[in-house]
Write a protein that holds these residues in place. Structure first.
Motif, short mmCIF file in Angstrom:
data_model
loop_
_atom_site.label_atom_id
_atom_site.label_comp_id
_atom_site.label_asym_id
_atom_site.label_seq_id
_atom_site.Cartn_x
_atom_site.Cartn_y
_atom_site.Cartn_z
N VAL A 79 19.69 44.83 7.42
CA VAL A 79 18.25 44.90 7.72
C VAL A 79 17.83 43.56 8.33
O VAL A 79 18.52 42.55 8.18
CB VAL A 79 17.40 45.20 6.47
N ASP A 80 16.69 43.57 8.98
CA ASP A 80 16.18 42.33 9.57
C ASP A 80 15.42 41.49 8.55
O ASP A 80 15.58 40.27 8.51
CB ASP A 80 15.26 42.67 10.76
N VAL A 81 14.61 42.14 7.73
CA VAL A 81 13.71 41.44 6.80
C VAL A 81 13.86 42.05 5.41
O VAL A 81 13.98 43.27 5.27
CB VAL A 81 12.24 41.55 7.27
N ILE A 82 13.83 41.19 4.39
CA ILE A 82 13.92 41.68 3.02
C ILE A 82 12.93 40.94 2.13
O ILE A 82 12.68 39.73 2.31
CB ILE A 82 15.36 41.56 2.47
N VAL A 123 16.28 37.64 7.45
CA VAL A 123 15.21 36.77 6.95
C VAL A 123 14.75 37.28 5.59
O VAL A 123 14.58 38.49 5.39
CB VAL A 123 14.00 36.74 7.92
N PHE A 124 14.55 36.35 4.66
CA PHE A 124 13.99 36.68 3.35
C PHE A 124 12.53 36.23 3.33
O PHE A 124 12.22 35.09 3.71
CB PHE A 124 14.77 35.96 2.24
N VAL A 136 11.00 32.69 4.39
CA VAL A 136 9.62 32.54 4.83
C VAL A 136 8.75 32.75 3.61
O VAL A 136 8.80 33.80 2.97
CB VAL A 136 9.24 33.56 5.93
N THR A 137 7.97 31.75 3.26
CA THR A 137 7.05 31.87 2.14
C THR A 137 5.69 31.35 2.58
O THR A 137 5.49 31.07 3.77
CB THR A 137 7.58 31.14 0.89
N ILE A 151 8.91 34.97 10.58
CA ILE A 151 9.99 35.95 10.68
C ILE A 151 10.61 35.93 12.08
O ILE A 151 11.83 35.90 12.23
CB ILE A 151 9.46 37.37 10.33
N GLN A 152 9.76 35.97 13.08
CA GLN A 152 10.23 35.98 14.46
C GLN A 152 11.07 34.75 14.77
O GLN A 152 12.06 34.82 15.52
CB GLN A 152 9.04 36.07 15.41
N MET A 153 10.70 33.62 14.18
CA MET A 153 11.41 32.36 14.42
C MET A 153 12.88 32.46 14.03
O MET A 153 13.75 31.84 14.65
CB MET A 153 10.72 31.25 13.63
N TYR A 154 13.16 33.25 12.96
CA TYR A 154 14.53 33.29 12.44
C TYR A 154 15.22 34.63 12.62
O TYR A 154 16.35 34.80 12.14
CB TYR A 154 14.51 32.92 10.95
N LEU A 155 14.61 35.56 13.34
CA LEU A 155 15.26 36.85 13.55
C LEU A 155 16.59 36.70 14.29
O LEU A 155 17.56 37.41 14.01
CB LEU A 155 14.34 37.79 14.33
#
Length: 375
Positions: free
Chosen positions: A199-202, A278-279, A303-304, A335-339
């Protein structure tokens, strides 16, 4: 050494950061030859001794609900503290390590330490200050007063993060706490294989307002215009489940976002984090944020959000994450920065080594010995 950890619940009967810390530290101290006692609410009587994973478990009282109306129950805290007194009084130890929340056991531990001439230390996981008024309204005055009184009793104290130390000092804590962070079992994480489905994001956490899982959905809603096939998994459960399901349906994101529910198997959770790019943890209140360190140990950037009570921001390292403003637009930016960008692995490696439980146990053992010798 004979060590008593005072906290009202025990891992894995309940799953949370404080009980996880006690369990991981306690079993390692036991392997190093120390006698480790814990005092949770559990079925049984105070005279009954249970041994598990090297821990000596003293049932304090029958379990009752920790929360009332989504908040920590004052009645439960008082109930536990009153039942704790006779049970803890029967046990001779070298040091009592009481967790700061829910505060009332601090008084009991301090009284028994004074009566028995035993060393005591209070481990601070969070310090709320003015947040008490947001949490309880006018009743927050009494919560903050209790917290300030607990700080006065914390002549010897441990804090799990620099963030917590800063908060303690803001509440006029004069004695410098010793920082001993929470940790991870690095060897176990290293050998876990990534989940088969990428997955891309979790997101991993309880579906409660203070964790703000809805901001993850809002961020994906923004990003889907640029990345139509972006995928996201939300692992957890809680009172916001229905709200999140409705948002996903209303935004027509069912093909992009999946609610995985609560996953008890720790290895599966870590495997799923490893399979992500990305988390994201947009929480407004974290005393430490172990799951962020676990994500970094999986070489996944985090990302927080920049909430005043979010200690997880401490884990945002250069080239390894983004501390966003608490809104969907800035979270989407992070998120986009680290995708499509790999984190700085060398930076992560140096950081997570300091958070291995074996390293942390050595620090805590040294701290206990110094306290005992200085008396």
């Amino acid at each position: 050494m004979k060590i008593a950890f005072v906290y009202d619940v025990l891992y894995p009967d309940t799953i949370g950061g404080v009980e996880k810390r006690i369990y991981e530290i306690g079993k390692r101290l036991a392997k190093r030859g120390h006698e480790v006692h814990v005092f949770p609410m559990t079925t049984g009587s105070g005279n009954e001794i249970i041994r598990r994973d090297g821990l000596i478990i003293h049932p304090v009282c029958r379990p009752i609900g920790l929360y009332t109306g989504g908040r920590r129950s004052v009645f439960q805290a008082v109930w536990y503290a009153l039942h704790l007194f006779p049970v803890l009084l029967r046990i001779r130890v070298d040091i009592i390590d009481c967790q700061n929340f829910p505060y009332f056991p601090i008084v009991i531990s301090r009284i028994i330490g004074w009566l028995r001439h035993e060393n005591y230390v209070i481990t601070w996981h969070e310090c709320w200050g003015e947040f008490w008024y947001q949490y309880l309204g006018l009743g927050g005055f009494f919560g903050r007063l209790t917290e300030k009184f607990s700080l006065l009793l914390s002549h010897h104290s441990i804090a799990v993060s620099h963030h917590t130390v800063t908060r303690m000092k803001a509440e006029e804590k004069t004695c410098e706490p010793i920082i001993i962070p929470n940790g991870i079992t690095l060897d176990d994480i290293t050998i876990i294989q990534p989940f088969t489905k990428q997955v891309d994001v979790i997101f991993v956490g309880r579906f409660i307002p203070e964790k703000h899982p809805e901001l993850v959905i809002e961020a994906i809603r923004i990003l889907v215009h640029t990345y139509p096939t972006i995928t996201c998994s939300l692992i957890g459960d809680g009172p916001m489940m229905s709200e999140l399901q409705e948002k996903i349906h209303d935004y027509r994101l069912s093909d992009n976002i999946h609610l995985e529910g609560f996953i008890r198997d720790y290895k599966e959770v870590i495997g799923r984090i490893k399979s992500a790019r990305v988390f994201v943890l947009p929480s407004e209140r974290e005393g430490f944020g172990i799951v962020c360190v676990e994500a970094l140990a999986c070489n996944v950037p985090i990302v927080t959000t920049q909430y005043p009570l979010n200690a997880a921001c401490d884990h945002v390292l250069p080239g390894c994450g983004y501390a966003a403003m608490p809104n969907a637009q800035d979270i989407a930016k992070g998120i986009q920065m680290y995708l499509f960008r790999q984190p700085e692995v060398s930076v992560i490696h140096d950081y997570i080594k300091k958070h291995d439980w074996d390293t942390i146990v050595c620090l805590l053992e040294q701290t206990y010995n110094k306290l005992i010798l200085s008396k």
